[in-house]
Design an enzyme around this catalytic site. Structure first.
Site, mmCIF file in Angstrom:
data_model
loop_
_atom_site.group_PDB
_atom_site.id
_atom_site.type_symbol
_atom_site.label_atom_id
_atom_site.label_comp_id
_atom_site.label_asym_id
_atom_site.label_seq_id
_atom_site.Cartn_x
_atom_site.Cartn_y
_atom_site.Cartn_z
ATOM 1 N N ASP A 186 0.856 -1.185 0.000
ATOM 2 C CA ASP A 186 0.000 0.000 0.000
ATOM 3 C C ASP A 186 0.894 1.238 0.000
ATOM 4 O O ASP A 186 1.682 1.450 0.931
ATOM 5 C CB ASP A 186 -0.900 -0.026 1.248
ATOM 6 N N ASP B 115 -9.108 0.221 2.061
ATOM 7 C CA ASP B 115 -9.082 0.670 0.662
ATOM 8 C C ASP B 115 -10.369 0.283 -0.061
ATOM 9 O O ASP B 115 -10.924 1.072 -0.818
ATOM 10 C CB ASP B 115 -7.872 0.064 -0.067
ATOM 11 N N THR C 64 -3.089 5.222 -4.060
ATOM 12 C CA THR C 64 -2.013 5.956 -3.372
ATOM 13 C C THR C 64 -0.654 5.705 -4.021
ATOM 14 O O THR C 64 0.224 6.561 -3.962
ATOM 15 C CB THR C 64 -1.951 5.569 -1.883
ATOM 16 N N THR C 65 -0.470 4.531 -4.655
ATOM 17 C CA THR C 65 0.791 4.255 -5.360
ATOM 18 C C THR C 65 0.754 4.936 -6.733
ATOM 19 O O THR C 65 1.715 5.590 -7.137
ATOM 20 C CB THR C 65 1.001 2.734 -5.514
#
Length: 530
Positions: A66, A397, A99-100
């Site tokens: 994550d 998520d 988020t990546t």
């Protein structure tokens, strides 16, 4: 003029020349530092992305892919690199997923900016063009989106499963995705979802397959006393924020006892004090008592437990302060701060309060209709702490993905198809522009291709061949063609059910371009004196 005098005369000019170079050096340093952070987590993107093992100074180990978690725990020193950490946090708050991707895309935009700067284009011109390109991208995105009906549970489950497919716990997505969908749909109010109404409890023991969702209330404790049973039917529940133990003075003191009669008197007074509290609680009709954790003294002593046993009142001790609001919303009770306010009206009712022996938690079921379905509890089970922590992050998520769909009910294809389609549309649009705008728009369009390129690279495919094939497919009108990492080919990604919320991509493009614009505007780093 002597040679010595000539050197002296030239010195100020040399100094001013160096000063002009400084903003370029600062910009280059910032871009390189931010790109280093982006490259560090690039390998974690996508279903075939690698995991990172993070060791904290205390020796705790975290295994995750994550992006937000990796960056949060990384020790980043450069101020520009810290901006990418903040970018990942902002994406986590705004959308919960991607988020990546947002950091990888920001890194690609910075790379494009660096090339444009070397061509002599002014940073402000690049910054303004990138802002216009981001706005145009969002226009195209909304045109590509597919509206979704929130009553269509299957489509929502597919969106949650896509989010979970890139996680360590991806093999359990068939269990976790429906739980995420049902939890969010239960607590949604109009077009909003407060994720604080969904409480995730982690319990060691069992496997992830034992993960369950409960209505009502679940507390991760056991009963503090043995009142003859492990369950209470037709429960009247009270929540107290005061201690059931001998009182203490406000300041430090010392009491000198000279004989046994005084000691007996103190013990007798303590007994009477606690007995009076227990009697008043019993008088109000309470048979299940929740006691808030106290930081100053014991919220409950042995004598109090003894009297509660006699009165047949079940006690749950050490209820965390931050859980009070959730408990009140779940069962409809009122927190009681002093004994004078312990009245029947402040109590909540439940059909059954029972301790689940193997799982070691207390479940409240049969809550009154007025408070039913206002909150949801998810109990995650796992064989070790690492699995539990990662399952919690992955479920968060998935919950955020469904929340995004409630806020903006539209889906877009994943698997890199969206980025290639956007890239082609922006490149086409850039031909209608002139001058610097056209160059910057094309650079923005090329930066979008980093996502499919990285997805292919992490899946062990040839990234150049895969991206080229994607371009051809999209140029020929197959706008949903994307990378199928399972088969290792380019296929129609919609038939594979690889879909994500529109809100996640809008947020990623907006936040990444804003961060890059902020970095381009910096021309000096000033260190303050402490």
């Amino acid at each position: 003029m002597t040679p010595k005098q000539t050197n002296v005369a030239n010195k100020p000019q040399e100094k001013s020349f160096k000063d002009k170079e400084k903003p370029t050096e600062i910009r280059s340093s910032n871009i390189n530092a931010a790109k280093a952070v982006s490259d560090a987590i690039r390998t974690s993107l996508g279903p075939k992305g690698m995991d990172k093992m993070i060791e904290s100074p205390s020796g705790d180990v975290t295994i995750t892919n994550d992006g937000a978690t990796i960056l949060k725990q990384m020790q980043v020193l450069h101020p520009a690199a810290k901006m990418l950490v903040e970018l990942s946090k902002a994406q986590d708050i705004e959308a919960g997923d991607g988020t990546t991707s947002v950091v990888v895309f920001a890194g690609s935009l910075l790379d494009a900016s660096d090339k444009l700067l070397k061509r002599g284009i002014h940073p402000t011109a690049i910054s303004d063009s990138f802002q216009r390109a981001a706005s145009k991208s969002i226009e195209f995105l909304e045109g590509l989106s597919i509206p979704v009906n929130l009553e269509d549970r299957e489509t929502l489950i597919k969106a949650a499963a896509t989010s979970l497919n890139s996680k360590v716990v991806s093999q359990h997505s068939s269990l976790l995705a429906p739980i995420a969908v049902d939890a969010v749909l239960k607590v949604r109010e109009n077009n909003n979802v407060d994720l604080r109404d969904i409480k995730v409890i982690k319990k060691l023991g069992g496997t992830l397959d034992d993960t369950q969702m409960f209505d009502g209330l679940v507390l991760p404790q056991k009963f503090a006393n043995d009142f003859g049973s492990k369950k209470v039917e037709k429960a009247k529940i009270g929540l107290i924020q005061f201690c059931v133990s001998p009182p203490k003075t406000d300041m430090d003191n010392q009491v000198v006892i000279s004989d046994y009669t005084q000691m007996d008197r103190i013990l007798k007074e303590e007994r009477l004090y606690i007995l009076n509290i227990v009697k008043q609680i019993k008088k109000a009709g309470c048979n299940v008592l929740l006691v808030q954790k106290s930081i100053l003294r014991d919220a409950l002593n042995e004598m109090a437990i003894h009297f509660f046993n006699k009165a047949k009142i079940a006690v749950v001790r050490d209820v965390e302060r931050e859980d009070i609001e959730f408990i009140c919303k779940s069962i409809g009770c009122r927190p009681i701060a002093s004994l004078d306010h312990f009245v029947p009206e402040a109590l909540a009712t439940a059909d059954l309060v029972e301790e689940i022996p193997d799982a070691k938690f207390i479940r409240f079921s049969g809550i009154s209709a007025a408070n039913a379905n206002r909150t949801v509890n998810v109990v995650i089970r796992g064989s070790n702490k690492l699995v539990l922590e990662e399952a919690d992050r992955s479920l968060h998520d998935a919950l955020c993905v469904i929340r995004c769909l409630v806020i903006k009910p539209a889906l877009i294809p994943g698997g890199g198809s969206l980025e290639i389609e956007l890239s082609q549309k922006l490149s086409e649009y850039s031909r209608s522009l002139g001058g610097i705008d056209a160059i910057c728009f094309r650079a923005f369009a090329d930066s979008l291709e980093i996502i499919p390129y990285t997805l292919a690279e992490n899946a062990g495919l040839n990234p150049i061949a895969t991206v080229t094939e994607l371009r051809n497919r999209h140029a020929n009108g197959t706008k949903y063609a994307g990378i199928n990492v399972r088969l290792g080919t380019v296929t129609d990604i919609l038939t594979e059910n690889v879909i994500q919320p529109l809100q996640v991509s809008i947020s990623a493009i907006n936040l990444a371009s804003e961060t890059v614009r902020s970095l381009l505007k910096i021309d000096d780093i000033v260190h303050t004196i402490r």
